[in-house]
Design an enzyme around this catalytic site. Structure first.
Site, PDB file in Angstrom:
ATOM      1  N   TYR A  34     -17.462  74.228  -9.637  1.00 12.32           N
ATOM      2  CA  TYR A  34     -16.228  74.342  -8.855  1.00 12.32           C
ATOM      3  C   TYR A  34     -15.299  75.373  -9.502  1.00 12.32           C
ATOM      4  CZ  TYR A  34     -11.974  73.020  -6.378  1.00 12.32           C
ATOM      5  OH  TYR A  34     -10.836  73.037  -5.613  1.00 12.32           O
ATOM      6  N   HIS A  38     -14.116  79.236  -8.157  1.00  7.12           N
ATOM      7  CA  HIS A  38     -12.713  79.619  -8.010  1.00  7.12           C
ATOM      8  C   HIS A  38     -12.330  80.760  -8.948  1.00  7.12           C
ATOM      9  CE1 HIS A  38     -12.428  76.076  -5.511  1.00  7.12           C
ATOM     10  NE2 HIS A  38     -11.261  76.547  -5.089  1.00  7.12           N
ATOM     11  N   TYR A  62      -0.575  79.078  -5.840  1.00 11.64           N
ATOM     12  CA  TYR A  62      -1.575  78.049  -5.547  1.00 11.64           C
ATOM     13  C   TYR A  62      -2.232  77.646  -6.857  1.00 11.64           C
ATOM     14  CZ  TYR A  62      -5.039  75.812  -2.456  1.00 11.64           C
ATOM     15  OH  TYR A  62      -5.821  74.914  -1.773  1.00 11.64           O
ATOM     16  N   TRP A  95     -15.630  80.020   3.432  1.00 10.74           N
ATOM     17  CA  TRP A  95     -15.350  79.443   2.108  1.00 10.74           C
ATOM     18  C   TRP A  95     -15.670  77.950   2.113  1.00 10.74           C
ATOM     19  CZ3 TRP A  95     -14.699  80.891  -2.742  1.00 10.74           C
ATOM     20  CH2 TRP A  95     -14.169  79.981  -3.649  1.00 10.74           C
ATOM     21  N   TRP A  96     -15.228  77.252   3.142  1.00  9.08           N
ATOM     22  CA  TRP A  96     -15.503  75.810   3.211  1.00  9.08           C
ATOM     23  C   TRP A  96     -16.999  75.542   3.243  1.00  9.08           C
ATOM     24  CZ3 TRP A  96     -11.513  74.478   7.589  1.00  9.08           C
ATOM     25  CH2 TRP A  96     -10.228  74.428   7.038  1.00  9.08           C
TER      26      TRP A  96
END
Length: 104
Positions: free
Chosen positions: A18, A22, A41, A76-77
């Site tokens: 993960y 990112h 963010y 992306w999802w």
């Protein structure tokens, strides 16, 4: 400016993956988020439970309405769905959090 916070989850054992994904966030995704008024963010990980806490600032929350239908966001999802609980549209299972304290 409004602050939005969400809770998500990463699958146990997928924390490093993960973070890697990112760390290598797609430039077109970063640009898309900025174009929708998203600033600062941040995503935090609770290493014991694999819970994710995301927080960001947005100039106008109404600008986020069409973000889920954007092809870059959908791509992306789909890319992330194998390492975190996801909905049928591949968006991450997410709970918006209510602010209960603020120290200016």
């Amino acid at each position: 400016m409004k602050i939005i916070a969400n809770r998500m989850q990463v699958n146990m054992g997928q924390e490093a993956e993960y973070k890697r994904r990112h760390d290598e966030i797609w430039p077109e995704l970063s640009q898309l988020l900025k174009e929708h008024g998203i600033h600062e963010y941040r995503i935090f990980l609770d290493e014991e439970t694999c819970a994710l806490f995301a927080i960001f600032m947005v100039e106008n929350p109404d600008r986020l309405i069409d973000l889920p239908s954007n092809p870059i966001m959908q791509k992306w999802w789909a890319y992330m769905k194998d390492i975190m609980p996801s909905n049928s549209d591949f968006s991450p299972v997410s709970t918006e959090l209510k602010e209960v304290f603020y120290l200016p």
